[in-house]
Write a protein that holds these residues in place. Sequence first.
Motif, PDB file in Angstrom:
ATOM      1  N   PHE A 247       0.791  -1.084   0.175  1.00  0.00           N
ATOM      2  CA  PHE A 247      -0.270  -0.114   0.306  1.00  0.00           C
ATOM      3  C   PHE A 247       0.372   0.797  -0.155  1.00  0.00           C
ATOM      4  CE2 PHE A 247      -3.244  -3.121   1.573  1.00  0.00           C
ATOM      5  CZ  PHE A 247      -4.002  -2.596   0.693  1.00  0.00           C
ATOM      6  N   TRP A 248       1.467   1.222   0.523  1.00  0.00           N
ATOM      7  CA  TRP A 248       2.947   2.133   0.970  1.00  0.00           C
ATOM      8  C   TRP A 248       3.254   2.145  -0.803  1.00  0.00           C
ATOM      9  CZ3 TRP A 248       7.960   3.867   0.155  1.00  0.00           C
ATOM     10  CH2 TRP A 248       8.643   5.393   0.636  1.00  0.00           C
ATOM     11  N   SER A 249       3.585   1.616  -1.295  1.00  0.00           N
ATOM     12  CA  SER A 249       4.713   2.023  -2.167  1.00  0.00           C
ATOM     13  C   SER A 249       3.309   2.755  -3.645  1.00  0.00           C
ATOM     14  CB  SER A 249       5.218   0.828  -2.536  1.00  0.00           C
ATOM     15  OG  SER A 249       6.237   0.086  -1.779  1.00  0.00           O
ATOM     16  N   PHE A 250       2.247   1.761  -3.347  1.00  0.00           N
ATOM     17  CA  PHE A 250       1.148   2.302  -4.549  1.00  0.00           C
ATOM     18  C   PHE A 250       0.593   3.507  -3.994  1.00  0.00           C
ATOM     19  CE2 PHE A 250       1.600  -1.518  -6.193  1.00  0.00           C
ATOM     20  CZ  PHE A 250       1.328  -2.004  -7.083  1.00  0.00           C
ATOM     21  N   GLN A 251       1.241   4.242  -2.689  1.00  0.00           N
ATOM     22  CA  GLN A 251       0.560   5.946  -1.765  1.00  0.00           C
ATOM     23  C   GLN A 251      -0.966   5.355  -1.848  1.00  0.00           C
ATOM     24  OE1 GLN A 251       2.947   8.508  -1.294  1.00  0.00           O
ATOM     25  NE2 GLN A 251       3.752   6.554  -1.488  1.00  0.00           N
ATOM     26  N   VAL A 252      -1.204   4.230  -1.867  1.00  0.00           N
ATOM     27  CA  VAL A 252      -3.465   3.818  -1.118  1.00  0.00           C
ATOM     28  C   VAL A 252      -2.964   3.828   0.504  1.00  0.00           C
ATOM     29  CG1 VAL A 252      -4.765   2.221  -1.611  1.00  0.00           C
ATOM     30  CG2 VAL A 252      -3.135   2.909  -3.877  1.00  0.00           C
ATOM     31  N   GLU A 253      -3.818   4.668   0.675  1.00  0.00           N
ATOM     32  CA  GLU A 253      -3.650   4.549   2.526  1.00  0.00           C
ATOM     33  C   GLU A 253      -4.702   3.038   2.685  1.00  0.00           C
ATOM     34  OE1 GLU A 253      -5.134   8.017   4.533  1.00  0.00           O
ATOM     35  OE2 GLU A 253      -4.673   9.074   3.158  1.00  0.00           O
ATOM     36  N   ARG A 254      -4.100   2.393   3.761  1.00  0.00           N
ATOM     37  CA  ARG A 254      -4.277   1.511   4.013  1.00  0.00           C
ATOM     38  C   ARG A 254      -5.379   0.938   4.336  1.00  0.00           C
ATOM     39  NH1 ARG A 254      -4.156  -2.808   8.003  1.00  0.00           N
ATOM     40  NH2 ARG A 254      -3.363  -4.561   7.835  1.00  0.00           N
ATOM     41  N   ARG A 255      -6.000   2.336   5.145  1.00  0.00           N
ATOM     42  CA  ARG A 255      -7.490   1.369   5.809  1.00  0.00           C
ATOM     43  C   ARG A 255      -8.346   2.430   4.763  1.00  0.00           C
ATOM     44  NH1 ARG A 255      -9.205   7.317   6.123  1.00  0.00           N
ATOM     45  NH2 ARG A 255      -7.734   9.200   5.673  1.00  0.00           N
ATOM     46  N   THR A 256      -7.689   2.646   3.056  1.00  0.00           N
ATOM     47  CA  THR A 256      -9.042   2.645   2.588  1.00  0.00           C
ATOM     48  C   THR A 256      -9.440   1.257   1.828  1.00  0.00           C
ATOM     49  OG1 THR A 256      -7.870   3.691   0.853  1.00  0.00           O
ATOM     50  CG2 THR A 256      -8.382   5.318   2.292  1.00  0.00           C
ATOM     51  N   ARG A 257      -8.663   0.189   2.372  1.00  0.00           N
ATOM     52  CA  ARG A 257      -9.009  -0.521   1.836  1.00  0.00           C
ATOM     53  C   ARG A 257      -9.889  -1.631   1.470  1.00  0.00           C
ATOM     54  NH1 ARG A 257      -6.632  -2.370   6.172  1.00  0.00           N
ATOM     55  NH2 ARG A 257      -7.368  -4.175   7.125  1.00  0.00           N
ATOM     56  N   VAL A 258     -10.773  -1.350   2.483  1.00  0.00           N
ATOM     57  CA  VAL A 258     -11.763  -1.963   1.840  1.00  0.00           C
ATOM     58  C   VAL A 258     -13.271  -1.594   0.963  1.00  0.00           C
ATOM     59  CG1 VAL A 258     -14.084  -3.004   3.360  1.00  0.00           C
ATOM     60  CG2 VAL A 258     -11.834  -3.719   4.164  1.00  0.00           C
ATOM     61  N   SER A 259     -13.198   0.152   1.569  1.00  0.00           N
ATOM     62  CA  SER A 259     -13.687   0.674   1.001  1.00  0.00           C
ATOM     63  C   SER A 259     -14.211   1.316  -0.756  1.00  0.00           C
ATOM     64  CB  SER A 259     -13.870   1.843   1.465  1.00  0.00           C
ATOM     65  OG  SER A 259     -12.580   2.591   1.590  1.00  0.00           O
ATOM     66  N   ARG A 260     -11.908   1.362  -0.930  1.00  0.00           N
ATOM     67  CA  ARG A 260     -11.751   0.948  -1.817  1.00  0.00           C
ATOM     68  C   ARG A 260     -12.114  -0.150  -3.116  1.00  0.00           C
ATOM     69  NH1 ARG A 260      -7.061   4.110  -4.955  1.00  0.00           N
ATOM     70  NH2 ARG A 260      -6.963   6.362  -2.927  1.00  0.00           N
ATOM     71  N   MET A 261     -12.342  -1.374  -2.294  1.00  0.00           N
ATOM     72  CA  MET A 261     -12.170  -2.389  -2.664  1.00  0.00           C
ATOM     73  C   MET A 261     -13.820  -2.740  -3.086  1.00  0.00           C
ATOM     74  SD  MET A 261     -11.421  -6.662  -1.340  1.00  0.00           S
ATOM     75  CE  MET A 261     -13.301  -6.565  -0.181  1.00  0.00           C
ATOM     76  N   ASN A 262     -14.471  -2.032  -2.696  1.00  0.00           N
ATOM     77  CA  ASN A 262     -15.774  -2.150  -2.858  1.00  0.00           C
ATOM     78  C   ASN A 262     -16.078  -1.671  -3.940  1.00  0.00           C
ATOM     79  OD1 ASN A 262     -16.389  -4.151  -0.716  1.00  0.00           O
ATOM     80  ND2 ASN A 262     -17.217  -2.898   0.680  1.00  0.00           N
ATOM     81  N   GLU A 263     -15.687  -0.242  -3.878  1.00  0.00           N
ATOM     82  CA  GLU A 263     -16.385   1.074  -5.207  1.00  0.00           C
ATOM     83  C   GLU A 263     -15.395  -0.529  -6.604  1.00  0.00           C
ATOM     84  OE1 GLU A 263     -15.379   5.192  -5.828  1.00  0.00           O
ATOM     85  OE2 GLU A 263     -15.253   4.727  -4.061  1.00  0.00           O
ATOM     86  N   SER A 264     -14.039  -0.246  -6.335  1.00  0.00           N
ATOM     87  CA  SER A 264     -13.880  -1.246  -7.579  1.00  0.00           C
ATOM     88  C   SER A 264     -14.792  -1.599  -8.149  1.00  0.00           C
ATOM     89  CB  SER A 264     -12.437  -1.403  -7.545  1.00  0.00           C
ATOM     90  OG  SER A 264     -11.665  -0.169  -7.026  1.00  0.00           O
ATOM     91  N   LEU A 265     -14.985  -2.706  -7.740  1.00  0.00           N
ATOM     92  CA  LEU A 265     -16.302  -3.801  -7.775  1.00  0.00           C
ATOM     93  C   LEU A 265     -17.092  -3.280  -8.608  1.00  0.00           C
ATOM     94  CD1 LEU A 265     -16.402  -6.737  -8.717  1.00  0.00           C
ATOM     95  CD2 LEU A 265     -17.167  -7.263  -6.191  1.00  0.00           C
ATOM     96  N   GLU A 266     -17.970  -2.321  -7.925  1.00  0.00           N
ATOM     97  CA  GLU A 266     -19.574  -1.484  -8.439  1.00  0.00           C
ATOM     98  C   GLU A 266     -19.006  -0.695  -9.180  1.00  0.00           C
ATOM     99  OE1 GLU A 266     -21.875   2.321  -7.488  1.00  0.00           O
ATOM    100  OE2 GLU A 266     -20.176   1.220  -5.863  1.00  0.00           O
ATOM    101  N   VAL A 267     -18.012  -0.074  -9.634  1.00  0.00           N
ATOM    102  CA  VAL A 267     -17.239   0.492 -11.045  1.00  0.00           C
ATOM    103  C   VAL A 267     -17.131  -0.461 -11.690  1.00  0.00           C
ATOM    104  CG1 VAL A 267     -15.568   2.213 -12.174  1.00  0.00           C
ATOM    105  CG2 VAL A 267     -16.475   2.506  -9.725  1.00  0.00           C
ATOM    106  N   MET A 268     -16.969  -1.330 -11.604  1.00  0.00           N
ATOM    107  CA  MET A 268     -16.548  -2.576 -12.632  1.00  0.00           C
ATOM    108  C   MET A 268     -17.441  -3.309 -13.390  1.00  0.00           C
ATOM    109  SD  MET A 268     -12.952  -4.359 -11.067  1.00  0.00           S
ATOM    110  CE  MET A 268     -13.275  -6.261 -11.348  1.00  0.00           C
ATOM    111  N   ARG A 269     -18.588  -3.738 -12.385  1.00  0.00           N
ATOM    112  CA  ARG A 269     -19.273  -3.737 -13.324  1.00  0.00           C
ATOM    113  C   ARG A 269     -21.046  -3.071 -13.428  1.00  0.00           C
ATOM    114  NH1 ARG A 269     -21.830  -6.715  -7.119  1.00  0.00           N
ATOM    115  NH2 ARG A 269     -21.569  -8.441  -7.783  1.00  0.00           N
TER     116      ARG A 269
END
Length: 326
Positions: free
Chosen positions: A113-135
């Motif tokens: 997460f640090w290397s991708f500059q993605v905040e680890r605390r947002t990982r679940v919301s990012r996963m859920n929103e990513s799947l929503e967008v993909m669908r």
Amino acid sequence: MKFGILLDHQYEPGDDIGRRTGELVEFTQHIRDLGYDSVFGIHHYLSSLSTPQPLPLLSRLIDHSGDMLLGTGILILPLGHPVHWAEEIATIDQMSGGRFVLGIGSGYREDEFWSFQVERRTRVSRMNESLEVMRKLWTGERVIHHGQHFALDGVRCSVLPAQKPHPPVWVGANGPIGIERIARSGLPWLAPSNVRRNWAVGNLNDYRAHRKDAGFSDDDATFPIQRDLCVADSFDDAWAIAGSHARRSYGEYVQYGMDYFESQWEGIKHKALFFGSPDDITAKIQDFASAGYNHFVFRAQWLGLPIERSVEIVDRFAREIMPRFR
């Protein structure tokens, strides 16, 4: 009952990946001919081990996998953009003739997460929103989306999946809140390999209850679980073949904060691994199946174990155990 194989494509740094990929091609052909139902790849970045990425690897295996399902177990969705994932996954689903299974998870390793500059605390919301967008993208319609993490303004996916409306999605989670969230979405929960029997069965019972409360039926539902597999004449013989290699593989996780693989190893060794005789493993499968699990994804490879031993394990399972469930 379905049985699959999780490829453990993690190697010592500097290993010959071309040679290792050739081994995996032959291994995939072998499990195909033995009648297995699926083959899965793993996903990590910046690992202490040399870890080829799963989507290119699975693409390489398409023409060698017969009619088996191919999938990720799991893909760390928050570390990529949903547009990228949507088109990559649609491409491999088309190339495989609609045989792809998208296993996803939120990840856990701080350095990724640090290397991708993605905040680890947002990982679940990012996963859920990513799947929503993909669908949304997989509908083929223009997508307007303005969410917490992503924004799209009237764009269309250039490649659509062969499966409609999209490939099956399995979601990994190790905690009760995440498992309940998956249940209420109606998606299959992919249970992890390293948990003890009572945890796996208890959480599946809770998951199924939450699914039912949310209005989802168990009819034709998939309840997958990953397990480590070594078939021999006894537990001790299985441990002699693969035990040190399995422990070495799990030991790699300690550096990522998962020190229970060290402190609780004896419990994992006896209560999580499917190591033993054909009768021992048949009893374990029957036990887990009675709780509802119906797609077992077995890992028969570990760090340093010669591929010939892995072939012997999957051979013996196919000959002596699989027919009892078919």
